[in-house]
Design an enzyme around this catalytic site. Structure first.
Site, PDB file in Angstrom:
ATOM      1  N   HIS A  43      28.462 -17.199 -40.584  1.00  0.00           N
ATOM      2  CA  HIS A  43      27.912 -16.091 -41.367  1.00  0.00           C
ATOM      3  C   HIS A  43      26.451 -15.889 -40.974  1.00  0.00           C
ATOM      4  CE1 HIS A  43      26.996 -19.844 -43.477  1.00  0.00           C
ATOM      5  NE2 HIS A  43      25.816 -19.260 -43.672  1.00  0.00           N
ATOM      6  N   HIS A 130      20.891 -14.523 -37.389  1.00  0.00           N
ATOM      7  CA  HIS A 130      21.722 -15.121 -36.347  1.00  0.00           C
ATOM      8  C   HIS A 130      22.990 -15.721 -36.960  1.00  0.00           C
ATOM      9  CE1 HIS A 130      19.464 -18.505 -37.978  1.00  0.00           C
ATOM     10  NE2 HIS A 130      20.482 -19.257 -37.589  1.00  0.00           N
TER      11      HIS A 130
END
Length: 190
Positions: A43, A130
């Site tokens: 995630h 990220h």
């Protein structure tokens, strides 16, 4: 009062999850003892909240309603392969965000200010959206891993729509963390 380890994140779709597995399989070639994040757990973290009591989490939910419910859905696209602190000295391997990174950064900044107002201490480091793929726990075949990081080009990821932001509970186990949705904010749902 019971403490709940928690974080706020954006999920990725199954198409991009499948491509991330492809990247992880390519990283295996370095035989560098990487500890991979399970694909279902990958995630974009907006904020790691640490251990909080239920009262504080309820404050988080109500305070962030004002940002997330009024923010329109947006698109983002995973892109590129990198490492923290650097590709030459990797400790964490990640896929970055290309398109939509600026929107995610803005959401992070807006929500950070509100979280700090209710007394939640957050990381001081510059935020970089990220997807964490792996952590490096040993120096085994480090040179091969660095070569691979510098030469491997990941597949092109899908442009995906973000329509919700999620508050997760994280339970640490010997087999790895287990994530459970505690709350979701639907974007643009005033």
């Amino acid at each position: 009062m019971k403490q709940i380890r928690s974080f706020i994140a954006i999920e990725i779709n199954q198409e991009n999850r499948t491509k991330i597995v492809e990247v992880q399989e390519n990283l295996l070639k370095a035989d560098a003892g990487l500890k991979f994040v399970k694909p279902e757990n990958i995630h974009i973290t907006l904020h790691f909240l640490g251990n909080q009591d239920i009262e504080t989490l309820n404050q988080v939910i109500s305070h962030l309603d004002s940002i997330f419910k009024t923010h329109p859905p947006f698109e983002f696209q995973p892109q590129g392969l990198g490492a923290f602190p650097s590709k030459g000295n990797p400790r964490v391997i990640w896929i970055g965000i290309g398109r939509g990174a600026d929107i995610i950064e803005n959401i992070h900044t807006e929500s950070k200010h509100l979280l700090q107002k209710i007394g939640i201490g957050l990381e001081k480091r510059k935020y970089h959206p990220h997807l964490t793929l792996a952590r490096i726990k040993t120096s085994k075949n480090r040179h091969l891993l660095i070569q691979l990081l510098n030469s491997y080009t990941p597949p092109e990821f899908e442009l995906q729509k973000c329509e919700e932001i999620i508050l997760f509970k994280s339970t640490l186990t010997p087999q790895g963390p287990i994530y459970e949705k505690l709350h979701s904010w639907r974007l643009g749902q005033t």
